[in-house]
Design a protein around this motif. Sequence first.
Motif, PDB file in Angstrom:
ATOM      1  N   THR A   1      14.296 -24.405 -10.134  1.00 23.63           N
ATOM      2  CA  THR A   1      14.397 -25.521  -9.204  1.00 23.63           C
ATOM      3  C   THR A   1      13.009 -25.970  -8.769  1.00 23.63           C
ATOM      4  N   PRO A   2      12.888 -27.243  -8.383  1.00 26.94           N
ATOM      5  CA  PRO A   2      11.601 -27.711  -7.858  1.00 26.94           C
ATOM      6  C   PRO A   2      11.321 -27.071  -6.502  1.00 26.94           C
ATOM      7  N   GLY A   3      10.052 -26.905  -6.194  1.00 31.96           N
ATOM      8  CA  GLY A   3       9.669 -26.370  -4.896  1.00 31.96           C
ATOM      9  C   GLY A   3       9.295 -24.903  -4.951  1.00 31.96           C
ATOM     10  N   ASP A   4       9.155 -24.315  -3.763  1.00 32.15           N
ATOM     11  CA  ASP A   4       8.662 -22.942  -3.673  1.00 32.15           C
ATOM     12  C   ASP A   4       9.626 -22.047  -2.895  1.00 32.15           C
ATOM     13  N   THR A   5      10.919 -22.135  -3.223  1.00 33.57           N
ATOM     14  CA  THR A   5      11.928 -21.387  -2.478  1.00 33.57           C
ATOM     15  C   THR A   5      12.466 -20.166  -3.213  1.00 33.57           C
ATOM     16  N   GLY A   6      12.132 -19.989  -4.471  1.00 31.30           N
ATOM     17  CA  GLY A   6      12.704 -18.896  -5.259  1.00 31.30           C
ATOM     18  C   GLY A   6      11.900 -17.620  -5.187  1.00 31.30           C
ATOM     19  N   PRO A   7      12.438 -16.568  -5.819  1.00 29.94           N
ATOM     20  CA  PRO A   7      11.724 -15.284  -5.852  1.00 29.94           C
ATOM     21  C   PRO A   7      10.383 -15.372  -6.578  1.00 29.94           C
ATOM     22  N   TRP A   8      10.303 -16.222  -7.608  1.00 28.44           N
ATOM     23  CA  TRP A   8       9.042 -16.448  -8.318  1.00 28.44           C
ATOM     24  C   TRP A   8       8.708 -17.924  -8.239  1.00 28.44           C
ATOM     25  N   VAL A   9       7.473 -18.208  -7.866  1.00 27.23           N
ATOM     26  CA  VAL A   9       7.006 -19.589  -7.748  1.00 27.23           C
ATOM     27  C   VAL A   9       5.828 -19.752  -8.695  1.00 27.23           C
ATOM     28  N   LEU A  10       5.961 -20.717  -9.608  1.00 27.24           N
ATOM     29  CA  LEU A  10       4.915 -20.968 -10.595  1.00 27.24           C
ATOM     30  C   LEU A  10       4.517 -22.441 -10.565  1.00 27.24           C
ATOM     31  N   THR A  11       3.306 -22.715 -10.994  1.00 25.12           N
ATOM     32  CA  THR A  11       2.821 -24.089 -11.065  1.00 25.12           C
ATOM     33  C   THR A  11       2.802 -24.533 -12.513  1.00 25.12           C
ATOM     34  N   LEU A  12       3.558 -25.581 -12.805  1.00 26.82           N
ATOM     35  CA  LEU A  12       3.539 -26.194 -14.139  1.00 26.82           C
ATOM     36  C   LEU A  12       2.439 -27.241 -14.115  1.00 26.82           C
ATOM     37  N   GLN A  13       1.427 -27.025 -14.931  1.00 28.69           N
ATOM     38  CA  GLN A  13       0.280 -27.915 -14.971  1.00 28.69           C
ATOM     39  C   GLN A  13       0.186 -28.547 -16.349  1.00 28.69           C
ATOM     40  N   LEU A  14      -0.085 -29.850 -16.381  1.00 27.53           N
ATOM     41  CA  LEU A  14      -0.209 -30.570 -17.649  1.00 27.53           C
ATOM     42  C   LEU A  14      -1.680 -30.832 -17.947  1.00 27.53           C
ATOM     43  N   PHE A  15      -2.039 -30.714 -19.227  1.00 33.06           N
ATOM     44  CA  PHE A  15      -3.417 -30.903 -19.663  1.00 33.06           C
ATOM     45  C   PHE A  15      -3.471 -31.930 -20.790  1.00 33.06           C
ATOM     46  N   LEU A  16      -4.513 -32.731 -20.789  1.00 30.81           N
ATOM     47  CA  LEU A  16      -4.687 -33.740 -21.844  1.00 30.81           C
ATOM     48  C   LEU A  16      -4.719 -33.111 -23.232  1.00 30.81           C
ATOM     49  N   THR A  17      -5.296 -31.938 -23.348  1.00 32.28           N
ATOM     50  CA  THR A  17      -5.434 -31.299 -24.658  1.00 32.28           C
ATOM     51  C   THR A  17      -4.091 -30.862 -25.245  1.00 32.28           C
ATOM     52  N   GLU A  18      -3.041 -30.817 -24.442  1.00 32.67           N
ATOM     53  CA  GLU A  18      -1.722 -30.368 -24.904  1.00 32.67           C
ATOM     54  C   GLU A  18      -0.737 -31.526 -25.116  1.00 32.67           C
ATOM     55  N   ARG A  19      -1.213 -32.764 -25.079  1.00 27.81           N
ATOM     56  CA  ARG A  19      -0.304 -33.915 -25.170  1.00 27.81           C
ATOM     57  C   ARG A  19       0.551 -33.905 -26.430  1.00 27.81           C
ATOM     58  N   ALA A  20      -0.003 -33.550 -27.566  1.00 24.50           N
ATOM     59  CA  ALA A  20       0.777 -33.526 -28.813  1.00 24.50           C
ATOM     60  C   ALA A  20       1.894 -32.484 -28.721  1.00 24.50           C
ATOM     61  N   ALA A  21       1.611 -31.337 -28.111  1.00 27.07           N
ATOM     62  CA  ALA A  21       2.622 -30.289 -27.955  1.00 27.07           C
ATOM     63  C   ALA A  21       3.726 -30.743 -26.994  1.00 27.07           C
ATOM     64  N   TYR A  22       3.356 -31.461 -25.935  1.00 30.82           N
ATOM     65  CA  TYR A  22       4.371 -31.975 -25.007  1.00 30.82           C
ATOM     66  C   TYR A  22       5.284 -32.965 -25.720  1.00 30.82           C
ATOM     67  N   ARG A  23       4.687 -33.860 -26.506  1.00 28.88           N
ATOM     68  CA  ARG A  23       5.485 -34.855 -27.236  1.00 28.88           C
ATOM     69  C   ARG A  23       6.431 -34.149 -28.206  1.00 28.88           C
ATOM     70  N   PHE A  24       5.925 -33.165 -28.935  1.00 29.59           N
ATOM     71  CA  PHE A  24       6.754 -32.418 -29.890  1.00 29.59           C
ATOM     72  C   PHE A  24       7.927 -31.770 -29.165  1.00 29.59           C
ATOM     73  N   ASN A  25       7.673 -31.173 -28.027  1.00 30.64           N
ATOM     74  CA  ASN A  25       8.717 -30.514 -27.246  1.00 30.64           C
ATOM     75  C   ASN A  25       9.743 -31.534 -26.753  1.00 30.64           C
ATOM     76  N   LEU A  26       9.287 -32.668 -26.229  1.00 29.20           N
ATOM     77  CA  LEU A  26      10.213 -33.689 -25.726  1.00 29.20           C
ATOM     78  C   LEU A  26      11.100 -34.256 -26.825  1.00 29.20           C
ATOM     79  N   GLU A  27      10.582 -34.314 -28.041  1.00 28.17           N
ATOM     80  CA  GLU A  27      11.355 -34.871 -29.150  1.00 28.17           C
ATOM     81  C   GLU A  27      12.275 -33.843 -29.808  1.00 28.17           C
ATOM     82  N   ALA A  28      12.202 -32.598 -29.368  1.00 28.76           N
ATOM     83  CA  ALA A  28      13.090 -31.553 -29.890  1.00 28.76           C
ATOM     84  C   ALA A  28      14.507 -31.828 -29.396  1.00 28.76           C
TER      85      ALA A  28
END
Length: 143
Positions: free
Chosen positions: A35-62
């Motif tokens: 879930t979005p936010g910081d209410t769960g037992p584990w809280v992680l930050t999803l960070q996007l980087f310009l260098t990973e754009r091709a991998a993000y596109r590949f994942n979205l098109e899966a």
Amino acid sequence: MPAPSRQTTLSLDLDGTSRRIKGFLSTQWCITDLTPGDTGPWVLTLQLFLTERAAYRFNLEAGTPRLFVHCGESGATPDPSAITASQDVAAAWLDGEQQVLEVEMPLAIQAWIEAYLVRHGEAPDEGRKKKRQGAGRAREHTA
């Protein structure tokens, strides 16, 4: 100057199911809540980087886009420490014999990543680069 990035905070919960396989007890872990936010037992930050754009596109098109969670060493009780939408990053974790759990990417995160790609552009096409003549070969010398 660091490359532009965007980030969001996600909470997750895990559950382990014990199974006996050939006389040995094994626990299979899965992400049961994301879930979005910081209410769960584990809280992680999803960070996007310009260098990973091709991998993000590949994942979205899966067929089913996924998020990947780094959970420490393989075989140990999971301790989530990082999350990514890049299969390349997840593969590097697995190559290092780390435990990686995956979960279906929520539609809101898919839309957020799509907006990031629209704003920052698609990754440049690397394509095949031409080598200069003689590159990579021993040069013949005439005496």
